[in-house]
Design a protein around this motif. Structure first.
Motif, PDB file in Angstrom:
ATOM      1  N   GLN A  96      15.512  86.428  71.352  1.00 55.79           N
ATOM      2  CA  GLN A  96      16.488  85.416  70.955  1.00 55.79           C
ATOM      3  C   GLN A  96      16.316  84.097  71.715  1.00 55.79           C
ATOM      4  N   VAL A  97      16.235  83.004  70.946  1.00 57.60           N
ATOM      5  CA  VAL A  97      16.249  81.657  71.511  1.00 57.60           C
ATOM      6  C   VAL A  97      17.717  81.250  71.600  1.00 57.60           C
ATOM      7  N   GLU A  98      18.184  81.105  72.811  1.00 62.48           N
ATOM      8  CA  GLU A  98      19.612  80.891  73.042  1.00 62.48           C
ATOM      9  C   GLU A  98      20.098  79.627  72.354  1.00 62.48           C
ATOM     10  N   GLY A  99      21.187  79.775  71.588  1.00 64.49           N
ATOM     11  CA  GLY A  99      21.838  78.629  70.964  1.00 64.49           C
ATOM     12  C   GLY A  99      21.092  78.005  69.810  1.00 64.49           C
ATOM     13  N   ALA A 100      20.152  78.723  69.211  1.00 65.80           N
ATOM     14  CA  ALA A 100      19.353  78.148  68.119  1.00 65.80           C
ATOM     15  C   ALA A 100      20.219  77.876  66.891  1.00 65.80           C
ATOM     16  N   THR A 101      20.143  76.656  66.388  1.00 67.82           N
ATOM     17  CA  THR A 101      20.886  76.265  65.189  1.00 67.82           C
ATOM     18  C   THR A 101      19.992  75.681  64.098  1.00 67.82           C
ATOM     19  N   VAL A 102      18.794  75.228  64.455  1.00 69.44           N
ATOM     20  CA  VAL A 102      17.858  74.652  63.483  1.00 69.44           C
ATOM     21  C   VAL A 102      16.491  75.289  63.705  1.00 69.44           C
ATOM     22  N   ALA A 103      15.855  75.719  62.616  1.00 65.43           N
ATOM     23  CA  ALA A 103      14.564  76.392  62.705  1.00 65.43           C
ATOM     24  C   ALA A 103      13.603  75.809  61.684  1.00 65.43           C
ATOM     25  N   LEU A 104      12.318  75.829  62.022  1.00 65.32           N
ATOM     26  CA  LEU A 104      11.281  75.315  61.125  1.00 65.32           C
ATOM     27  C   LEU A 104      10.206  76.375  60.941  1.00 65.32           C
ATOM     28  N   GLN A 105       9.753  76.509  59.708  1.00 66.41           N
ATOM     29  CA  GLN A 105       8.683  77.448  59.358  1.00 66.41           C
ATOM     30  C   GLN A 105       7.499  76.677  58.806  1.00 66.41           C
ATOM     31  N   HIS A 106       6.293  77.001  59.303  1.00 63.81           N
ATOM     32  CA  HIS A 106       5.066  76.335  58.861  1.00 63.81           C
ATOM     33  C   HIS A 106       4.037  77.395  58.502  1.00 63.81           C
ATOM     34  N   ASN A 107       3.518  77.308  57.277  1.00 66.72           N
ATOM     35  CA  ASN A 107       2.595  78.314  56.762  1.00 66.72           C
ATOM     36  C   ASN A 107       1.547  77.601  55.904  1.00 66.72           C
ATOM     37  N   ILE A 108       0.277  77.746  56.238  1.00 70.20           N
ATOM     38  CA  ILE A 108      -0.763  77.078  55.451  1.00 70.20           C
ATOM     39  C   ILE A 108      -1.766  78.063  54.892  1.00 70.20           C
ATOM     40  N   GLY A 109      -2.380  77.656  53.795  1.00 72.09           N
ATOM     41  CA  GLY A 109      -3.507  78.369  53.228  1.00 72.09           C
ATOM     42  C   GLY A 109      -4.586  77.360  52.894  1.00 72.09           C
ATOM     43  N   LEU A 110      -5.809  77.609  53.335  1.00 69.70           N
ATOM     44  CA  LEU A 110      -6.885  76.673  53.023  1.00 69.70           C
ATOM     45  C   LEU A 110      -7.269  76.809  51.565  1.00 69.70           C
ATOM     46  N   GLY A 111      -7.593  75.660  51.007  1.00 68.41           N
ATOM     47  CA  GLY A 111      -8.039  75.642  49.625  1.00 68.41           C
ATOM     48  C   GLY A 111      -7.246  74.815  48.627  1.00 68.41           C
ATOM     49  N   GLY A 112      -6.017  74.304  48.857  1.00 65.80           N
ATOM     50  CA  GLY A 112      -5.220  74.533  50.026  1.00 65.80           C
ATOM     51  C   GLY A 112      -3.757  74.368  49.676  1.00 65.80           C
ATOM     52  N   ALA A 113      -2.903  74.828  50.555  1.00 64.06           N
ATOM     53  CA  ALA A 113      -1.456  74.664  50.395  1.00 64.06           C
ATOM     54  C   ALA A 113      -0.776  74.797  51.748  1.00 64.06           C
ATOM     55  N   ALA A 114       0.149  73.897  52.028  1.00 61.05           N
ATOM     56  CA  ALA A 114       0.977  73.972  53.229  1.00 61.05           C
ATOM     57  C   ALA A 114       2.435  73.998  52.804  1.00 61.05           C
TER      58      ALA A 114
END
Length: 397
Positions: A370-388
């Motif tokens: 647990q990240v204490e006090g977390a209220t905002v989160a970001l997800q990053h996922n890429i695939g070459l060829g390509g898509a982010a």
């Protein structure tokens, strides 16, 4: 009602070395999907559309995967977008709900992989990444090493030459993510290593050693996306996490014209997707507390620090030097799950596993991670060829 969208349920299997996981992909899909439904407190009959991602499998494996949850006749769309497949399924599910085409949609991803490094499955036709391969070959000679680590290793070498980062910076990222995974029961690897052990592991492609590379994996993940009306009508506010911003970006002209290995492995796609997702969510990168980032190789995590705006161009390694991206650092905490390097990387499931981790973090359910006090989160996922795909999550108001 608004067009706001919420994650109301998540689930995943443990990620395992190919060939060691009991059962087959339909079993894993049912395990992850059933966990997500139970987490949401709804039955499968409430799901109106399903988007199912996988890279290695025959056509309509998505239908076979979800039929174990129920035969309700809903649309099932199969998704394949290389390593960003799971997040692409999530993108489509969220898009359907946001557009008012469905009140509740399932995003599910799975993979049953072969042992060893990734390679082409259909050598008798044009390689979808032929343009990337040719462009990288103009920058550096190809060596006797697996294809994927060469591509991302080239980006790491470029950063070292231009900005003065060193192999030690990339090794620290591998050390950090393995250390984080010790507290993740879903992770393929749960072993802590010393920094020296990371450096001394067999070299795959300099500056990358084996413990800085994500493994092939078997497993599944799932998320259920719902409208504000659905959350309200089913009184699910106690578990809802808002999916407040999201963008899917493919290759841009600079990908091939910039003569940059970092751009060829997705830095500009990531930058553009992050800008759009942050803008939609109306938050700044400085507001983000926790990130699940596509660390297929440690070099990509460092390069992506800059693409997301966590550091200025050429200064990603300063975050490493200050140990900003782990617990107790200036933040945000990056890859509390252990990331792809340690949690594992079953291509179709990775994006959904990232979603699950961040949902647990914002609910305060991540246990020792647990990240204490977390209220905002970001997800990053890429695939070459390509898509982010970049997604922003916030605690539901």
């Amino acid at each position: 009602m608004s067009n706001r969208t919420y994650v109301i349920g998540v689930g995943m299997t443990t990620f395992s070395k190919p060939g060691t996981k009991e059962g087959d992909y339909p079993d894993w899909a049912v395990e992850a999907g059933s966990a997500a439904l139970a987490d949401a407190g709804i039955g499968y009959d409430a799901v109106q559309e399903a988007y199912v991602g996988y890279c290695y499998g025959d056509s309509t494996a998505g239908q076979r995967a979800v039929y174990g949850l129920g035969l309700t006749g809903i649309p099932v769309v199969n998704v394949n977008n290389n390593c960003s497949t799971g997040s692409s399924a999530l993108y489509l599910a969220r898009r359907a709900v946001r557009a008012g085409l469905a009140e509740c949609a399932l995003a599910l991803g799975f993979e049953k992989m072969e042992k060893g490094s990734l390679g082409m499955k259909y050598p008798d036709r044009t390689n979808p990444m032929d343009k990337h391969v040719m462009a990288l070959g103009e920058l550096r000679e190809w060596e006797q090493a697996p294809f994927a680590p060469q591509m991302f290793g080239m980006a790491g070498r470029e950063h070292m030459e231009l900005y003065g980062s060193k192999p030690e910076h990339f090794a620290w990222i591998g050390w950090k993510n393995h250390k984080h995974s010790v507290n993740n029961p879903y992770a393929q690897f749960q072993t802590e290593y010393t920094l020296q052990e990371i450096k001394d592991a067999p070299e795959i492609y300099a500056p990358l050693t084996k413990l800085q590379c994500s493994p092939t994996s078997d497993g599944a993940g799932a998320a259920i996306i719902a409208s504000e009306r659905f959350v309200d009508e089913h009184d699910l506010w106690d578990r809802a996490v808002e999916l407040a911003g999201q963008a899917l970006v493919t290759d841009v002209p600079d990908t091939f014209s910039s003569r940059s290995a970092r751009t060829l492995v997705g830095a500009d796609m990531s930058r553009k997707a992050a800008t759009a997702a942050l803008q939609e969510a109306q938050v700044d990168i400085a507001d983000v507390d926790v990130i699940e980032l596509h660390d297929c190789f440690s070099a990509n995590e460092l390069v992506t620090y800059e693409a997301l705006g966590l550091a200025a161009e050429g200064e990603g390694h300063t975050l490493v030097e200050s140990e900003a991206t782990t617990y107790g650092g200036a933040g945000p905490v990056v890859n509390p799950s252990g990331g792809l390097i340690s949690k594992g990387h079953p291509l179709g499931a990775t994006g959904l596993a990232q979603c699950a981790e961040l949902t647990w973090q914002l609910r305060g359910q991540a246990d020792q991670r647990q990240v204490e006090g977390a209220t905002v989160a970001l997800q990053h996922n890429i695939g070459l060829g390509g898509a982010a795909v970049v997604s922003l999550y916030t605690k539901a108001a």
